[in-house]
Design an enzyme around this catalytic site. Sequence first.
Site, PDB file in Angstrom:
ATOM      1  N   PHE A 123      -3.399 -10.011 -11.213  1.00 46.39           N
ATOM      2  CA  PHE A 123      -4.494  -9.247 -10.608  1.00 46.39           C
ATOM      3  C   PHE A 123      -4.513  -7.894 -11.330  1.00 46.39           C
ATOM      4  O   PHE A 123      -3.710  -7.014 -11.023  1.00 46.39           O
ATOM      5  CB  PHE A 123      -4.141  -9.086  -9.132  1.00 46.39           C
ATOM      6  CG  PHE A 123      -5.196  -8.525  -8.227  1.00 46.39           C
ATOM      7  CD1 PHE A 123      -6.131  -9.355  -7.624  1.00 46.39           C
ATOM      8  CD2 PHE A 123      -5.218  -7.167  -7.933  1.00 46.39           C
ATOM      9  CE1 PHE A 123      -7.076  -8.842  -6.738  1.00 46.39           C
ATOM     10  CE2 PHE A 123      -6.170  -6.651  -7.052  1.00 46.39           C
ATOM     11  CZ  PHE A 123      -7.101  -7.490  -6.454  1.00 46.39           C
ATOM     12  N   ALA A 124      -5.410  -7.776 -12.320  1.00 49.27           N
ATOM     13  CA  ALA A 124      -5.362  -6.599 -13.187  1.00 49.27           C
ATOM     14  C   ALA A 124      -6.431  -5.595 -12.779  1.00 49.27           C
ATOM     15  O   ALA A 124      -7.552  -5.606 -13.279  1.00 49.27           O
ATOM     16  CB  ALA A 124      -5.521  -7.019 -14.647  1.00 49.27           C
ATOM     17  N   SER A 126      -5.246  -2.000 -11.462  1.00 50.11           N
ATOM     18  CA  SER A 126      -4.748  -0.635 -11.671  1.00 50.11           C
ATOM     19  C   SER A 126      -4.744  -0.246 -13.141  1.00 50.11           C
ATOM     20  O   SER A 126      -4.586  -1.076 -14.039  1.00 50.11           O
ATOM     21  CB  SER A 126      -3.319  -0.506 -11.135  1.00 50.11           C
ATOM     22  OG  SER A 126      -3.313  -0.585  -9.747  1.00 50.11           O
ATOM     23  N   GLU A 127      -4.895   1.039 -13.357  1.00 52.88           N
ATOM     24  CA  GLU A 127      -4.810   1.592 -14.708  1.00 52.88           C
ATOM     25  C   GLU A 127      -3.936   2.846 -14.645  1.00 52.88           C
ATOM     26  O   GLU A 127      -3.677   3.372 -13.560  1.00 52.88           O
ATOM     27  CB  GLU A 127      -6.207   1.967 -15.216  1.00 52.88           C
ATOM     28  CG  GLU A 127      -7.114   0.758 -15.335  1.00 52.88           C
ATOM     29  CD  GLU A 127      -8.472   1.084 -15.959  1.00 52.88           C
ATOM     30  OE1 GLU A 127      -8.698   2.264 -16.333  1.00 52.88           O
ATOM     31  OE2 GLU A 127      -9.277   0.153 -16.071  1.00 52.88           O
ATOM     32  N   THR A 158       1.530  -7.171 -11.868  1.00 55.36           N
ATOM     33  CA  THR A 158       2.538  -8.149 -11.465  1.00 55.36           C
ATOM     34  C   THR A 158       2.258  -9.480 -12.162  1.00 55.36           C
ATOM     35  O   THR A 158       1.120  -9.955 -12.149  1.00 55.36           O
ATOM     36  CB  THR A 158       2.504  -8.333  -9.939  1.00 55.36           C
ATOM     37  OG1 THR A 158       2.775  -7.081  -9.324  1.00 55.36           O
ATOM     38  CG2 THR A 158       3.535  -9.354  -9.469  1.00 55.36           C
ATOM     39  N   ARG A 243      -3.266  -7.480   1.665  1.00 56.16           N
ATOM     40  CA  ARG A 243      -2.406  -6.671   2.535  1.00 56.16           C
ATOM     41  C   ARG A 243      -1.743  -7.505   3.626  1.00 56.16           C
ATOM     42  O   ARG A 243      -0.659  -7.159   4.107  1.00 56.16           O
ATOM     43  CB  ARG A 243      -3.219  -5.521   3.135  1.00 56.16           C
ATOM     44  CG  ARG A 243      -3.424  -4.438   2.119  1.00 56.16           C
ATOM     45  CD  ARG A 243      -4.523  -3.467   2.416  1.00 56.16           C
ATOM     46  NE  ARG A 243      -4.710  -2.645   1.210  1.00 56.16           N
ATOM     47  CZ  ARG A 243      -5.765  -1.882   0.971  1.00 56.16           C
ATOM     48  NH1 ARG A 243      -6.761  -1.831   1.842  1.00 56.16           N
ATOM     49  NH2 ARG A 243      -5.829  -1.182  -0.144  1.00 56.16           N
ATOM     50  N   GLN A 273      27.260   2.206  20.771  1.00 48.79           N
ATOM     51  CA  GLN A 273      25.876   2.209  21.254  1.00 48.79           C
ATOM     52  C   GLN A 273      24.915   2.488  20.108  1.00 48.79           C
ATOM     53  O   GLN A 273      23.844   1.888  20.024  1.00 48.79           O
ATOM     54  CB  GLN A 273      25.701   3.251  22.366  1.00 48.79           C
ATOM     55  CG  GLN A 273      26.227   2.736  23.701  1.00 48.79           C
ATOM     56  CD  GLN A 273      25.871   3.638  24.860  1.00 48.79           C
ATOM     57  OE1 GLN A 273      25.431   4.768  24.686  1.00 48.79           O
ATOM     58  NE2 GLN A 273      26.071   3.137  26.063  1.00 48.79           N
ATOM     59  N   GLU A 354      -0.544  -2.439  -3.487  1.00 47.57           N
ATOM     60  CA  GLU A 354      -1.695  -2.916  -2.692  1.00 47.57           C
ATOM     61  C   GLU A 354      -2.151  -1.854  -1.682  1.00 47.57           C
ATOM     62  O   GLU A 354      -2.544  -2.162  -0.559  1.00 47.57           O
ATOM     63  CB  GLU A 354      -1.390  -4.261  -2.024  1.00 47.57           C
ATOM     64  CG  GLU A 354      -1.053  -5.271  -3.113  1.00 47.57           C
ATOM     65  CD  GLU A 354      -1.415  -6.698  -2.822  1.00 47.57           C
ATOM     66  OE1 GLU A 354      -2.202  -6.970  -1.909  1.00 47.57           O
ATOM     67  OE2 GLU A 354      -0.909  -7.559  -3.564  1.00 47.57           O
ATOM     68  N   SER A 357       0.953   3.733   1.665  1.00 42.77           N
ATOM     69  CA  SER A 357       0.833   4.008   3.109  1.00 42.77           C
ATOM     70  C   SER A 357      -0.277   5.023   3.362  1.00 42.77           C
ATOM     71  O   SER A 357      -0.998   4.936   4.358  1.00 42.77           O
ATOM     72  CB  SER A 357       2.159   4.551   3.650  1.00 42.77           C
ATOM     73  OG  SER A 357       3.122   3.521   3.703  1.00 42.77           O
TER      74      SER A 357
END
Lengths: 370, 380
Positions: A123-124, A126-127, A158, A243, A273, A354, A357
């Site tokens: 899945f290309a 991002s750059e 990936t 996601r 505890q 992906e 946050s």
Amino acid sequence: MQFDLNSAQGQLQIRARTFANEVLAGRAAERDRTSRFPVEEMAALADLKLLGINIPSVLGGSEAGVVAYAACMEEIARADASVAVTMAVTNMVGEVICRFGSEDQKRRWVPELTSGRAVAGAFALSEPQAGSDPASMRTLATKTKNGWRLDGTKQWITSGDRARLLIVWARTDQGAGGKSISTFVVGRDTRGLSVGKPEDKMGLRGSSTVPLSFDGCEIEDQALLGNVGDGLKVALAALDGGRIGIGAQTLGIGRAAFEESLSASKTRSELSQHHQFALADMSMELDAARLLVWRAASLKETAQPFSRQASMAKLFASEAAGRAVSAALTIAGNQDNAALHRYYRDARVTRIYEGTSEIQRIVIGRALSR
Amino acid sequence: MDLTLSDEQQLVQKTAADFAKNEVLPRAAEIDRAHRHPKELVARLAELGMMGIAVPEQYGGGGLDAISYAIALEEISRACASTGVIMSVNNSLVCDPILKFGSEEQKQKWLTPLASGKKLGCFGLSEPEAGSDAAAQKTTARPDGDDWVISGVKNWITNGPVADTCVLFTMNDRAKGHKGITAFILPMDQKGVRCGPPDKKLGIRGSQSCQIFLDEVRLHKSHLLGEVGGGFKVAMSTLDGGRIGIAAQALGIARAALEDALAYARDRKTFGKAIIEHQAIQFKLADMATELDAARLLTWRAAALKDGGARHSKESAMAKLFASEVANRAAKEAVQIFGGNGYVEDFPVERHYRDAKITEIYEGTSEIQRLVIAASLLKE
């Protein structure tokens, strides 16, 4: 209201769990240590029909739906998060082609992924200068007589060196913004596509992450997925579903750390505890995370809006898993536990890829402000 | 995995939400300031069948499930957490144990007026020196012919000053530890029962609680709830269900904090734009919404297990622990989003902030929930 898996979903989950326990778990540490890409493991996942879980059976998928996908992803990730992310991206690429491709495109490419012939999907998007903000990508697609020519650079892809099938986003006109981006399916052997040096990552070392360069890379007209200018829409829809997969992956990592802690705890005669509280919090947060992931999956499966819920699931699960791996190390004390180290390193990226946050909070915040 | 509400559950939600919005919310601030027991709202809850939602209709209840109970309680608590806990105690801590452990005769006599809301109940477990350690009961019960004679002090008894009926716990054999605990159904007008003044509380000020003094209270053995020595089981089983109620109450408080903060953030402007456009505010709201959804799923899961008759101690503890901590974080952030307006009584969020705290304490503190969860995990 029903919180359990149905019997078909449960059977597939058990199939994934059995494979994870019997095949994956034994060599996960070694794959991590040697950064070995899981070629045979991906072939085995294809045989188990786990590379197209939410893909129609006529295209080689198991057609088991999104909840089953999430349940299986968690099982695989519990044994080996590197194999899981490779599997997640492959499933996602297949789903994108299923959703946006023509009949011909689906028949041509999806079985390559589900059968394992493509090894994996990539899945290309991002750059180097376009991570959280994909609309600022620079890779260009120029129209040629018989198709398109791609020029540019992609980063953090990936399985980019192993996948025989890649989805690539590029700008189809020089105009600014998202409306000028389109989606293409590109074979790994296409001339002009070259792979850079694999990243030396902190975690997920058994998965491969590479930069890609496109240098006058010629592709045919048939490679265009969806309409010209629809690229950002395709990418965002894919990421919404992605996601859920990453939420489930991170759940698997958190569960691995929790289960390791719990079984070690059972051998001790007395627990402080603080120690008991750590177990309680890990378990509670992972349960909450699983419910969020399965809720998003169930909404997607029944064709309801799920974008905000998928972001909530991914955000909460990745942060809960981050806390779980950290707490597991704390309560293990001075016991040397290499598996916990691997979980700790593997979990960190789930708060980044992906959609970080922070991006998830923006997605949720925007939905709330409407 | 199917999270859709049934038609019946949707109807309960709508009924409770309409009532909460139209009748409860307009009074919530006044009830809080006056420390007033909202008698008129309790009467309306009774008319709506919400004082014994999950009790079968044959005993005057609503005949619905635990999920419906959680849904209704969230809606009521979203408007007024004090009204929510009055309802929660009557449903979970009084009706539930009589339904589960009472004889047919006891159900006819005691449960029917409670479930229909003609009478109000309270739960007499805590003592001045027996809170988290419930087995350290000092209230004594001594057999005397066909009667039992009970003496002691109960503490922090929600609804105490206004209750008609109490599910009461006593120690009749200290040597047996928690197996020496016995439960009774006590009419609050019985000779020897006296209520102290209402507690002055930080929050949920419309819910009255007090000490109950028991001085040689004589009860016929027909008031025994469950077996002699079986009281601890009654208490623990009841709290497993009660924690679903408190989780739902906490959800209501968290939702009030989130919804009030959202409305304020859309309206309030700083530096030329609505504060919801500022990332610092947006991220807080995103976290509040995410955690609230997770808390609701945990609560509904516990309720679904209860409805299916499965064990749910661990899941109820998780729901209550998580939801109460979420309510406190949400209320804290809501005050922060309101800024100075969050600190004054003209706006509702200071009330949410004060109301939220008790949910981390009663029906088992957060620390007790963690021990319950851990014990269950280590046994699995």
